[in-house]
Design an enzyme around this catalytic site. Structure first.
Site: not given
Ligand code: MV4
Length: 453
Positions: A293, A204, A166
């Site tokens: 959930r 990333f 999250g």
């Molecule tokens: C990431 C990503 C980019 N690349 N993983 C943020 C919440 C968590 N559930 C995982 N997240 C992210 N993981 C990789 N490999 C970017 C995010 C992310 C994000 C993901 C979903 C919804 C909103 C977000 C906001 C910022 C970063």
């Protein structure tokens, strides 16, 4: 087995949503509340309500012992945890079962697996669910091994805590120079926050969308998936708007992922409702986490499929076989949900207080999930979500038009709400044309593209 009484270990709109599902199934409901929610009108919808403690979450909705005492005192057979609070707490689920009650949700074991993001990815990879490329296990603490792992993935990489999720406990690393410092910082934070120093690396993704798949699984090995939700419109890891179906994704691609999700859930013996979260970029789905959930945005799926997900959760927990087969599930039209929060539109600062005027919108294709009425107090102690407006149409344009109409009709006085933010998004050509990435909203706000009064 049929429950007689279900205790709802939650508050606000989701508590009312669960009370309604109990009534539909002919079950009695017990609502619990904190001192801050005592006297709230939604509690009258339950058959009984019990004040279990002080106003803060830790004194009430997070107090497992107080909740179990209330369950015993009211003769409840089962506990529905809703979302947030104790909903993904495996220890609580175990205590509920040890007390001879049913936890309406997955097994504690499944909750633990999914709570450990490394274990969750391993479980998904084993069933050929596409995952974000990265380390296949915890990152070694050896400097050379670390550099080699990042090199193999290719920069930029992201360091994530196994106990996180999250959006908590992660850092982007753009070159080898930053790797060691970022890994150590994430590890220390993870040790303190999650009591687990394990971290992992992923590629990333710079501009993904957040797409999630809803599943339902019973105790008999049956599992179905119920389409997807696009939850890309978010700010500070809080979703703001969710919709389905996801714009511009080929149905065959979604179908292939949905079928892998079902296969994975069957393989791990998952049961109950669940959501598999994916990042979607350049036509590729990559699993990141699974939520064990019912989610805030479940009404989007209910609107698209006509299935009452909360009633299904309760029936699954009773041991019933899923009444729905995959071939019965059709997604029709388009649905969009706006989360109405007690907060200022632009700054996002919370605005607790008493609602002195309230008018809920209605009309064709409009659903409002809320516990709020005129006179309701919004306490400062909890999440600021106070209502969800869900608009459905034959297509996206009709759903958006109905949502604009609904928001224009809505009246809230006494507290600030983020309706103007939703209206700004709904008239922004970038959102209307879409599809938005996870950076859409923060970028629009940073560029001061929204002027709201
Ligand atoms: C990431 C990503 C980019 N690349 N993983 C943020 C919440 C968590 N559930 C995982 N997240 C992210 N993981 C990789 N490999 C970017 C995010 C992310 C994000 C993901 C979903 C919804 C909103 C977000 C906001 C910022 C970063």
């Amino acid at each position: 087995m049929s429950f007689g009484t279900v205790l709802i270990a939650n508050r606000g709109e989701i508590a009312l949503r669960i009370i309604r599902a109990c009534r539909q199934l002919g079950l009695k409901s017990v609502a619990i509340c904190s001192k801050a929610d005592q006297g709230a009108s939604y509690l009258d919808a339950a058959d009984h309500s019990v004040c279990i403690g002080g106003p803060t979450a830790s004194e009430s909705y997070m107090d497992g012992s107080a909740i179990l005492m209330a369950a015993e005192a009211t003769g409840a057979d089962a506990i529905h945890p809703g979302y947030g609070f104790l909903s993904e707490n495996a220890d609580f689920a175990e205590r509920v079962e040890a007390a001879g009650l049913v936890f309406i949700g997955p097994t504690a074991g499944a909750m633990r697996t999914m709570g450990d993001k490394i274990a969750a990815k391993a479980a998904m990879r084993a069933s050929a669910v596409p995952c974000v490329p990265g380390t296949e296990g915890a990152l070694s603490n050896d400097a050379e091994a670390m550099v080699a792992a990042a090199e193999a993935i290719g920069y930029p990489v992201i360091v994530k805590a196994a106990g996180g999720g999250g959006g908590r406990g992660m850092r982007v690393v753009r070159s080898v120079n930053e790797l060691d410092v970022s890994v150590q910082a994430t590890r220390e934070e993870a040790r303190r926050t999650f009591n687990n120093p394990e971290v992992y690396l992923e590629k990333f993704l710079e501009k993904p969308r957040h797409i999630e798949i809803q599943v339902l699984c019973d105790h008999h090995g049956n599992a179905v998936w119920l389409g997807e939700r696009d939850c890309s419109v978010q700010r500070r890891h809080q979703k703001v708007i969710e919709e389905g179906p996801a714009l511009g994704i080929p149905r065959e691609a979604i179908g292939a992922v949905g079928e892998r999700c079902v296969a994975a859930c069957k393989a791990i013996g998952y049961r109950g409702a669940g959501t598999l979260e994916f990042l979607y970029e350049d036509g590729v789905f990559a699993f990141i986490e699974m939520n064990t959930r019912i989610q805030v945005e479940h009404p989007v799926t209910e609107a698209l499929t006509g299935i009452d997900l909360v009633a299904e959760q309760i029936q699954i927990a009773q041991g019933n076989e899923l009444s729905i087969h995959q071939s019965d599930i059709t997604v029709s039209g388009h649905a969009i949900e706006c989360r109405i929060n007690a907060e200022h539109s632009l700054e996002g600062l919370p605005s607790p207080g008493t609602v002195v005027n309230w008018h809920s919108p209605g009309g064709p294709g409009v659903r409002v999930d809320t516990h709020v009425a005129r006179g309701t107090t919004v306490p400062p102690y909890y999440d600021s979500l106070i209502a969800k407006v869900i608009a459905t149409g034959r297509d996206r344009a009709e759903a958006l038009s109905r949502m604009r109409g609904a928001l224009a009709e809505m009246r809230v006085a006494g507290i600030e709400v983020n309706i103007a933010l939703h209206q700004a998004i709904l008239r922004d050509p970038a959102f209307v044309t879409g599809p938005a990435t996870i950076h859409y909203l923060e970028k629009a706000l940073a560029e001061k593209r929204f002027t709201v009064s």
